[in-house]
Design an enzyme around this catalytic site. Structure first.
Site, PDB file in Angstrom:
ATOM      1  N   ASP A 411       0.748  -1.057  -0.029  1.00 53.43           N
ATOM      2  CA  ASP A 411       0.016   0.087   0.041  1.00 53.43           C
ATOM      3  C   ASP A 411       0.879   1.277  -0.222  1.00 53.43           C
ATOM      4  O   ASP A 411       2.023   1.684   0.678  1.00 53.43           O
ATOM      5  CB  ASP A 411      -1.128   0.153   1.521  1.00 53.43           C
ATOM      6  CG  ASP A 411      -1.946   1.322   1.124  1.00 53.43           C
ATOM      7  OD1 ASP A 411      -3.094   1.087   0.548  1.00 53.43           O
ATOM      8  OD2 ASP A 411      -1.596   2.009   1.732  1.00 53.43           O
ATOM      9  N   GLU A 464       1.285  -0.898  -5.395  1.00 50.20           N
ATOM     10  CA  GLU A 464      -0.019   0.581  -5.498  1.00 50.20           C
ATOM     11  C   GLU A 464       0.645   1.219  -5.437  1.00 50.20           C
ATOM     12  O   GLU A 464       1.071   2.618  -4.767  1.00 50.20           O
ATOM     13  CB  GLU A 464      -1.443   0.693  -3.976  1.00 50.20           C
ATOM     14  CG  GLU A 464      -2.190   1.629  -4.548  1.00 50.20           C
ATOM     15  CD  GLU A 464      -2.795   2.648  -3.344  1.00 50.20           C
ATOM     16  OE1 GLU A 464      -3.607   3.092  -3.441  1.00 50.20           O
ATOM     17  OE2 GLU A 464      -1.844   2.306  -2.055  1.00 50.20           O
TER      18      GLU A 464
END
Length: 761
Positions: A411, A464
C-alpha cells in the site's frame, strides 16, 4: 540469615531487582553454583514466605527472607538442582505455585543478534515475540523484544498479576530483552513494561505478537502458530504457473467485516464462517483471486486496517490466527489465490504501539519532517535503520511463509518513494543529493522484493503506486524496483474522469480513453476499480455513471466489459459487481438484497460471464504484457465516441474483436479487420440477460473483402448506446481460401505456391 549466606549476597544487584531496574536479573536470580553449593535466589514482591519444593522427592525447603520487599535466598550443598518449583505465600494467605523463570539460558544466539543488526534475519519473528515451547521439560512461553533505549523491560500479563517487578527480562548486547516464563500459557494476555532512565514506566504491546485482544482492549495474546495442519500442498505446488505473467488474473477485493452478516450475538463473522461463503461466491463468479484489505491487527475500524498496530497478528475481529489459517487453507483447496494488503509505509501513533517505543524514536525518525505524515497523522518508518527494515522484511515473509499468502499488495508505495509526499515546503528534508527520493525506502523495497522472490518463487509482489516512477515492475538487476504487478492508477483515473461526462460531451475527452495504450507496456499493470474509488464522496461505481437509471446501468456494464478487454490484470471491489448505489463503508455488509432486482442481477450476470470469458480466451491473457497482443482498429473516432480493437493470443484463431460504443446513440458500425474469415459475437453488454435492450448481433459476420480503417476486410455490426460487443474470430477453411482467387488471402496463397515451385526448381 546465616553469616555465610549474607556474605554471598550481591546487595547492589538485589537492590536493582527490588527497584525493578535490573537489566540482567538472570545473573542473580535462579540457581547459581557457589563452590560445591548451589545458591537459589528469588524475588516475589510482597511475599511473606517462600519454599522450594523439589520434584524428585517432593521435599520442601524454606527460603530465607533477605529483604522484606520479597527477596528470598537459600544455600544448599551440592551442584545438582533437579526439578523444583516455588511455593509462595502471600500476605492474604493465598498460596501460589510458581516456576522459576531464571534457570534457562538465552535462546537468541550471537548469530541471531548479528543478522538482526544487519537487517537480514528473515525469520526473526521466530525469535522475537511470544513463543510457546518446552524447555528442559518445562512448558512455558519464551518472550523477546527489541528495546535498546530502555533501562529495564519486564513481561507482564495474566500470569503474574501484571506486576512489572516479577519477570524482569535479560538484556542482550543487541538491545533485545528476553525471558522464558514457565507460568505463562497459550491464551494469556500480556504486554511489555518498559522503564526508562529517570523512572518513567509504561506498557507496550508486542511488536512481534501473533495475536491481540479485540479492540478497544490493547494487550497482546500468546498464540501458537504450530498447531494448524495445512492441506493446500496442491495449490502451493501449482501456484507459480497460476500466477505467471501470461496467466489470467481477476481479483475480487473485499473487506472481511462487510462481506456477510455475523451469526447472532457476534459483532463480526468468524474467518471460518466467512470462508465457505467467499468460496461459493468467488468460484461461481469466476474470479481467480481474492484480495483482502488488511487483516493485520489495527485499533481503528475506520482505517479499514490501513493503520496497522499488530503487524504479526491477524485481527481478532474475525477470530484467532488458526481461524485465519483455516480461511486461507480452504480457499487454496478451492483453487482460489489469496492476496493480502500490506502497509509498510506508515503506522499509527497509538501510545501502546510502536511510536516512541523504548523512549526513543526507535521505529520512526526523530525529526517530524522525516518521521511524520502531516495529512494522515501517522508516523513514517526509519528505513535506514537495519532492525526496522528487518522488522518489515521479515513481516512480508511471515505472511507468505506462515499464513501461505500468494501475494502482497504494498500500500501507498508513492508515499515511500518520495520524501515530500503529501508535504509542503519546509515539511520535508532532501536526501544527500538534494533530491526528493527516499533512498533508504527504495533500497528497502528492492530488498523485500528480492528476498520474496528468492525464498518464495511465484508469490506476487504488487505495488499501489500512483506516479510515473519508472520501472516499478522492472527487473532488480536492471535498476527496477522488482514488483511483479503495478496498479494502473492512471488508467483508472482517466477512465473514471471520462465516463462521468455525459455522452454528448465525451468527444472532447477522447484522449483520456485512449492514452493508456501509450504506456500500457511500460509496466506489468493491473486495472483496478478498488475500494478507494467508492468511498468518501466519490460515489459507487454506478453512482459515477451519468444519465437516467437505464443509462447508468448501461454505462456500468460498458465500463466492466471495457476493463476486461483492456490489457492488464483485473480487480473489482465487492458490491460493485452487483451495482450498489450506496458508497461502501465498513459498518454495513454487501447489499445482497439488490439481487432481487433484474437490473442488479443483470450486472452480476455480466461480471460473471466476463470473468469466465476472460479465463477461457487466451487472447485476453497470453500476450497481456506484450504489444503484439493488442491492435487498434479505430481509436480516432472521437466525434462518434467509439473504439474498435483486437486482442490477440499466440495463435491467430484466438483473436477477439472488441467494439465499444461510448456514445448515447445506437450505431451501425463498419469495422475494418485484418483477417479473412468470420466473426461471431460471444458477448454483448446490451443482451437482455444482462439487463440490456437486446440490440445484439446474433448472426455470424462474414468478413467482406472491403477495405476499412486501413484493413483489407470489414464487417458490419450493430451497437446499442453505451455497449460493448465482443466477437471471436473464425478462420476460413482451406476450401474457402481456395475459392477466393481474387481475394487478398487467395492471392497470397498463390504467391506462396509460386515460391514453393521456384524453390523446387
Amino acid at each position: 540469615m546465616t553469616n555465610k549466606l549474607y556474605k554471598l549476597m550481591n546487595w547492589p544487584a538485589i537492590e536493582e531487582i527490588i527497584y525493578s531496574e535490573a537489566s540482567n536479573p538472570h545473573a542473580l536470580l535462579g540457581p547459581h553454583t557457589v563452590g560445591n553449593n548451589t545458591l537459589f535466589q528469588a524475588f516475589f514482591p510482597g511475599a511473606q514466605k517462600v519454599q522450594i519444593q523439589f520434584v524428585e522427592n517432593m521435599t520442601e525447603k524454606d527460603m530465607e527472607m533477605a529483604d522484606e520487599d520479597g527477596f528470598f535466598a537459600l544455600l544448599l550443598s551440592g551442584k545438582k538442582t533437579g526439578g523444583y518449583r516455588y511455593i509462595v505465600t502471600m500476605p492474604d494467605g493465598n498460596v501460589e505455585i510458581r516456576q522459576d523463570a531464571y534457570r534457562h539460558k538465552p535462546l537468541i544466539t550471537p548469530e541471531d543478534e548479528e543478522a538482526f543488526a544487519h537487517g537480514v534475519h528473515y525469520t526473526i519473528y521466530e525469535k522475537l515475540g511470544a513463543h510457546p515451547m518446552t524447555l528442559s521439560g518445562e512448558e512455558g512461553v519464551y518472550f523477546a523484544v527489541w528495546a535498546p533505549g530502555a533501562v529495564r523491560v519486564s513481561t507482564v500479563g495474566d500470569f503474574n498479576h501484571w506486576d512489572g517487578r516479577m519477570h524482569q527480562m535479560r538484556r542482550l548486547p543487541s538491545g533485545i530483552f528476553e525471558i522464558f516464563i514457565p507460568d505463562a500459557k497459550i491464551g494469556d494476555n500480556y504486554k511489555y513494561e518498559l522503564k526508562l532512565k529517570g523512572g518513567l514506566t509504561y506498557l507496550k504491546a508486542d511488536p512481534y505478537g501473533n495475536a491481540a485482544q479485540l479492540r478497544p482492549e490493547t494487550a497482546s495474546v500468546v498464540a501458537d502458530l504450530r498447531a494448524f495442519t495445512w492441506e493446500d500442498e496442491g495449490w502451493i505446488k501449482a501456484r507459480k504457473s497460476c500466477q505467471k505473467p501470461d496467466a489470467p488474473m481477476s481479483v475480487y477485493e473485499l473487506y472481511l467485516g462487510s462481506f456477510m452478516e455475523p451469526s447472532e450475538g457476534r459483532e463480526y463473522a468468524n474467518y471460518r464462517e466467512i470462508a465457505p461463503k467467499v468460496i461459493a461466491y468467488v468460484k461461481d463468479m469466476g474470479y481467480t483471486h481474492v484480495e483482502l484489505m488488511p487483516v493485520m491487527e489495527h485499533p481503528f475500524d475506520g482505517s479499514w486496517g490501513y493503520q496497522v498496530i499488530g503487524y504479526y497478528a491477524p485481527t481478532a475481529r474475525y477470530g484467532s490466527p488458526a481461524d485465519f489459517m483455516y480461511f486461507v487453507n480452504e480457499l487454496h483447496k478451492a483453487g482460489i489465490g489469496v492476496i493480502l494488503d500490506w502497509v509498510p509505509a506508515h503506522f499509527p501513533r497509538d501510545t501502546y504501539g510502536l511510536s516512541n517505543f523504548d523512549g526513543t524514536c526507535l521505529y520512526e525518525h526523530f525529526d517530524p519532517r522525516q518521521g511524520a505524515h502531516p495529512h494522515w497523522g501517522t508516523l513514517i518508518y526509519n528505513y535506514g535503520r537495519a532492525e526496522v527494515k528487518n522488522y518489515l522484511i521479515a513481516n512480508a515473509l511471515f505472511w507468505v511463509e506462515k499464513f501461505h499468502a500468494d501475494g502482497l499488495r504494498m500500500d501507498a508505495v508513492a508515499s515511500m518513494l518520495y520524501l515530500d509526499y503529501g508535504k509542503n515546503d519546509g515539511e520535508w528534508i532532501a536526501n544527500i543529493y538534494g533530491g526528493n527520493e527516499n533512498l533508504e525506502a527504495i533500497e528497502f523495497i528492492k530488498h523485500v522484493n528480492s528476498i520474496l522472490k528468492k525464498r518464495n518463487p511465484g508469490v506476487l509482489s504488487i505495488a499501489e503506486e500512483s506516479t510515473a516512477w519508472p520501472m516499478i515492475t522492472g527487473d532488480l538487476d536492471k535498476g527496477g524496483l522488482g514488483f511483479d504487478v503495478k496498479w494502473n492508477m492512471g488508467w483508472m483515473n482517466d477512465y473514471l474522469r471520462y465516463i462521468r461526462f455525459d455522452p454528448y460531451f465525451r468527444s472532447h475527452h477522447h484522449s483520456e480513453l485512449t492514452f493508456s495504450m501509450i504506456y500500457t507496456y511500460s509496466e506489468n499493470f493491473m486495472l483496478v476499480f478498488s475500494h478507494d474509488e467508492v468511498v468518501h464522496g466519490k460515489a459507487s461505481m454506478i453512482g459515477k455513471m451519468p444519465g437516467e437509471t437505464e443509462q447508468k446501468f448501461a454505462g456500468l456494464r460498458l465500463s466492466y466489459a471495457y476493463m476486461m478487454m483492456h490489457p492488464g490484470k483485473k480487480l473489482l471491489f465487492m458490491g460493485q459487481d452487483i451495482a450498489e448505489f450506496d458508497e461502501w463503508n465498513e459498518n454495513r455488509q454487501v447489499e445482497w438484497e439488490l439481487l432481487q432486482y433484474p437490473a442488479h442481477k443483470g450486472v452480476r450476470a455480466l461480471v460473471k460471464e466476463l470473468n469466465h470469458l476472460y479465463r477461457a480466451q487466451p487472447a485476453l491473457y497470453e500476450l497481456d504484457n506484450r504489444p503484439e497482443g493488442f491492435e487498434w482498429l479505430n481509436c480516432i473516432a472521437a466525434n462518434e465516441c467509439y473504439l474498435t480493437f483486437l486482442r490477440k493470443g499466440r495463435k491467430r484463431e484466438n483473436a477477439l474483436l472488441v467494439a465499444a460504443n461510448f456514445s448515447g446513440a445506437a450505431m451501425k458500425l463498419q469495422v475494418g479487420v485484418p483477417y479473412a474469415g468470420s466473426y461471431k459475437e460471444i458477448l454483448n453488454t446490451d443482451a437482455v440477460k444482462f439487463g440490456g435492450t437486446g440490440v445484439v448481433n446474433s448472426r455470424v459476420k462474414k468478413a467482406a473483402a472491403k477495405e476499412w480503417d486501413d484493413k483489407p476486410y470489414s464487417i458490419n455490426i450493430n451497437l446499442a448506446p453505451l455497449s460493448v460487443s465482443i466477437l471471436s474470430y473464425i478462420p476460413e477453411t482451406a476450401n474457402e481460401t481456395k475459392k477466393k482467387p481474387d481475394g487478398k488471402e487467395g492471392a497470397s496463397a498463390k504467391q506462396g505456391a509460386k515460391k514453393k515451385k521456384t524453390a523446387k526448381a
